[in-house]
Design a protein around this motif. Structure first.
Motif, short mmCIF file in Angstrom:
data_model
loop_
_atom_site.label_atom_id
_atom_site.label_comp_id
_atom_site.label_asym_id
_atom_site.label_seq_id
_atom_site.Cartn_x
_atom_site.Cartn_y
_atom_site.Cartn_z
N ALA A 45 0.81 -1.21 0.00
CA ALA A 45 0.00 0.00 0.00
C ALA A 45 0.84 1.26 0.00
O ALA A 45 0.30 2.36 -0.06
CB ALA A 45 -0.92 0.00 1.22
N GLN A 46 2.17 1.13 0.08
CA GLN A 46 3.03 2.30 0.14
C GLN A 46 4.01 2.29 -1.05
O GLN A 46 3.59 2.05 -2.17
CB GLN A 46 3.76 2.34 1.48
N THR A 47 5.29 2.51 -0.82
CA THR A 47 6.28 2.56 -1.90
C THR A 47 6.71 1.15 -2.27
O THR A 47 7.38 0.46 -1.50
CB THR A 47 7.50 3.40 -1.48
N ARG A 48 6.33 0.72 -3.47
CA ARG A 48 6.58 -0.64 -3.93
C ARG A 48 7.88 -0.69 -4.71
O ARG A 48 8.23 0.25 -5.44
CB ARG A 48 5.42 -1.08 -4.82
N GLY A 49 8.62 -1.79 -4.57
CA GLY A 49 9.87 -1.92 -5.28
C GLY A 49 10.27 -3.35 -5.52
O GLY A 49 9.58 -4.30 -5.10
N PHE A 50 11.40 -3.52 -6.21
CA PHE A 50 11.95 -4.84 -6.53
C PHE A 50 13.46 -4.71 -6.49
O PHE A 50 14.01 -3.69 -6.94
CB PHE A 50 11.48 -5.31 -7.90
N ALA A 51 14.16 -5.72 -5.97
CA ALA A 51 15.60 -5.58 -5.77
C ALA A 51 16.34 -6.89 -5.94
O ALA A 51 15.79 -7.98 -5.76
CB ALA A 51 15.90 -5.00 -4.39
N LEU A 52 17.61 -6.74 -6.27
CA LEU A 52 18.58 -7.82 -6.25
C LEU A 52 19.33 -7.73 -4.94
O LEU A 52 19.93 -6.70 -4.63
CB LEU A 52 19.55 -7.69 -7.42
N THR A 148 27.77 -11.93 6.04
CA THR A 148 28.27 -10.92 6.97
C THR A 148 27.61 -9.55 6.76
O THR A 148 27.71 -8.68 7.61
CB THR A 148 29.79 -10.75 6.79
N ALA A 149 26.96 -9.36 5.61
CA ALA A 149 26.30 -8.08 5.31
C ALA A 149 25.38 -8.28 4.12
O ALA A 149 25.49 -9.27 3.38
CB ALA A 149 27.31 -6.98 5.02
N LEU A 150 24.48 -7.33 3.93
CA LEU A 150 23.58 -7.32 2.77
C LEU A 150 23.64 -5.96 2.10
O LEU A 150 23.54 -4.93 2.77
CB LEU A 150 22.13 -7.59 3.20
N TYR A 151 23.80 -5.97 0.77
CA TYR A 151 23.72 -4.75 -0.02
C TYR A 151 22.79 -5.03 -1.20
O TYR A 151 23.11 -5.86 -2.06
CB TYR A 151 25.10 -4.31 -0.50
N ALA A 152 21.64 -4.37 -1.21
CA ALA A 152 20.64 -4.62 -2.23
C ALA A 152 20.51 -3.40 -3.13
O ALA A 152 20.59 -2.26 -2.68
CB ALA A 152 19.29 -4.92 -1.58
N THR A 153 20.31 -3.65 -4.42
CA THR A 153 20.05 -2.59 -5.38
C THR A 153 18.78 -2.94 -6.14
O THR A 153 18.52 -4.11 -6.45
CB THR A 153 21.21 -2.43 -6.39
N GLY A 154 17.98 -1.90 -6.45
CA GLY A 154 16.74 -2.16 -7.13
C GLY A 154 16.09 -0.90 -7.65
O GLY A 154 16.77 0.10 -7.91
N TYR A 155 14.77 -0.94 -7.76
CA TYR A 155 14.02 0.19 -8.28
C TYR A 155 12.62 0.19 -7.68
O TYR A 155 12.10 -0.86 -7.27
CB TYR A 155 13.93 0.12 -9.81
N THR A 156 12.04 1.38 -7.62
CA THR A 156 10.64 1.49 -7.21
C THR A 156 9.75 1.20 -8.41
O THR A 156 10.18 1.24 -9.57
CB THR A 156 10.33 2.87 -6.64
N ILE A 157 8.47 0.90 -8.13
CA ILE A 157 7.52 0.53 -9.19
C ILE A 157 6.31 1.43 -9.07
O ILE A 157 5.29 1.07 -8.47
CB ILE A 157 7.12 -0.95 -9.08
N PRO A 158 6.37 2.66 -9.62
CA PRO A 158 5.23 3.55 -9.52
C PRO A 158 4.05 3.11 -10.36
O PRO A 158 2.89 3.35 -10.02
CB PRO A 158 5.79 4.89 -10.01
N ALA A 159 4.31 2.49 -11.51
CA ALA A 159 3.26 2.00 -12.40
C ALA A 159 3.88 1.00 -13.36
O ALA A 159 5.07 1.05 -13.65
CB ALA A 159 2.62 3.15 -13.17
N THR A 160 3.05 0.08 -13.86
CA THR A 160 3.50 -0.88 -14.87
C THR A 160 2.54 -0.84 -16.05
O THR A 160 1.41 -0.34 -15.96
CB THR A 160 3.56 -2.31 -14.30
N ALA A 161 2.99 -1.39 -17.17
CA ALA A 161 2.17 -1.45 -18.38
C ALA A 161 2.10 -2.90 -18.87
O ALA A 161 3.02 -3.69 -18.66
CB ALA A 161 2.77 -0.56 -19.47
N ARG A 162 1.01 -3.22 -19.54
CA ARG A 162 0.82 -4.58 -20.06
C ARG A 162 1.79 -4.88 -21.19
O ARG A 162 2.11 -6.05 -21.46
CB ARG A 162 -0.62 -4.76 -20.54
N LYS A 163 2.25 -3.83 -21.89
CA LYS A 163 3.19 -4.02 -22.98
C LYS A 163 3.99 -2.74 -23.18
O LYS A 163 3.56 -1.66 -22.75
CB LYS A 163 2.46 -4.38 -24.27
N PRO A 164 5.14 -2.80 -23.82
CA PRO A 164 5.93 -1.58 -24.04
C PRO A 164 5.28 -0.67 -25.09
O PRO A 164 4.47 -1.11 -25.90
CB PRO A 164 7.27 -2.12 -24.54
#
Length: 316
Positions: A45-52, A148-164
């Protein structure tokens, strides 16, 4: 199109918090017999994201994938590594940062979440999209044994589309990072593994499926390259992909015995999103496993991570 088996097991973590910040997580092992994990949040319900997620271990990085949900008001992030107690510490046109203030003496030693303008495709960014960094620079409570540690990189997902917005792209970058022999028999010192391998190619969509074809190496590390990925997009804008690539070192002669000269890499699982309401951009992360051949003719198994980035904006 062939995709690796998904959902070999799923453990429901139940509702973590009450509405409106309801986030139901599943911890998936998408590849049978492989330790890769992909944590899914069914709602945010808040800031959505995806990360490695890069778990640092004495034998090198171990990579996993995770959805994220950041409650900026309550100072909570839900992911494969959920933490509370974040305070807003930075805010400007360059983004926002949150830290658990009592977790360290400065921003390098504290639990930290940072949102900055998109760093992967300047000039081709969906509205509201940010690059995301999440760090836990100590081993307290990490879910990967020996980390020993975690470092994650990713992006927020404000909106998605069904196709490019356009079926074809001009140039697409497939970047292979985090080369490691963690969880594998170590046959090379970490310093003899490649730092990175970039490959450029073309992405061609037809309906809800696409093909990424490698054209060449990106230089710096890779010269010749070949192979590709098969992609599919579901009705929510989520991308899945798998495939194989090969690459040769840009260095043609004068190798040391343990320098790599060629690689074969399988990308059995990759997940991401077509971003923006109009489908301006694609971002995704995945797992890599393969073999390196060194100058002495020996082969060495490795694991790594993959990032596929594409822009569908009309060239200016």
């Amino acid at each position: 199109m062939h995709l690796a088996k998904s959902g070999c097991f799923a453990v429901s973590l139940a509702f973590l918090f009450a509405a409106p910040f309801a986030a139901v997580a599943q911890d998936l092992q998408p590849l049978e017999g492989d330790p890769l994990r992909d944590t899914r949040l069914e709602s945010c319900a808040q800031t959505r994201g995806f990360a490695l997620l890069r778990y640092m271990t004495p034998d090198g990085p171990v990579v996993h994938l995770s959805d994220l949900c950041l409650d900026e008001d309550e100072g909570r992030i839900v992911s494969a590594e959920t933490r509370d107690g974040f305070t807003l510490v930075e805010k400007s046109r360059n983004g926002r940062a949150f830290e658990v203030l009592d977790s360290g003496n400065d921003k390098y030693s504290r639990l930290r979440v940072q949102l900055v303008p998109d760093e992967d495709a300047p000039g081709c960014t969906a509205n509201g999209l940010h690059s995301l960094a999440y760090q836990i620079p100590s081993a307290k409570g990490l879910t990967v044994d020996g980390a020993t540690a975690l470092y994650a990189t990713g992006y927020t997902i404000p909106a998605t589309a069904r196709k490019p917005m356009r079926p074809k792209t001009s140039v697409v970058l497939l970047s292979i990072r985090d080369f490691s022999q963690a969880e594998l028999p170590r046959s090379l010192p970490q310093q003899h593994l490649p730092a990175s391998a970039d490959l450029y190619g073309m992405l061609d969509f037809s309906g809800d499926a696409a093909t990424f074809s490698v054209i060449e190496g990106g230089g710096h590390t890779v010269g010749e390259a070949a192979g590709g990925l098969s992609l599919s997009v579901d009705g929510t804008g989520e991308v899945r992909a798998s495939g194989d690539v090969t690459a040769k070192s840009q260095r043609l002669a004068g190798h040391q015995p343990h320098e790599w000269v060629s690689m074969r890499a399988e990308i059995p699982y990759l997940r991401g999103h077509v971003l923006g309401q109009t489908g301006i951009q694609l971002k995704s992360y995945g797992a890599v496993r393969g073999t390196l051949m060194d100058a002495s003719g020996q082969e060495h198994a490795f694991r790594a991570s993959a990032q596929l980035v594409a822009c569908f904006k009309d060239p200016e």
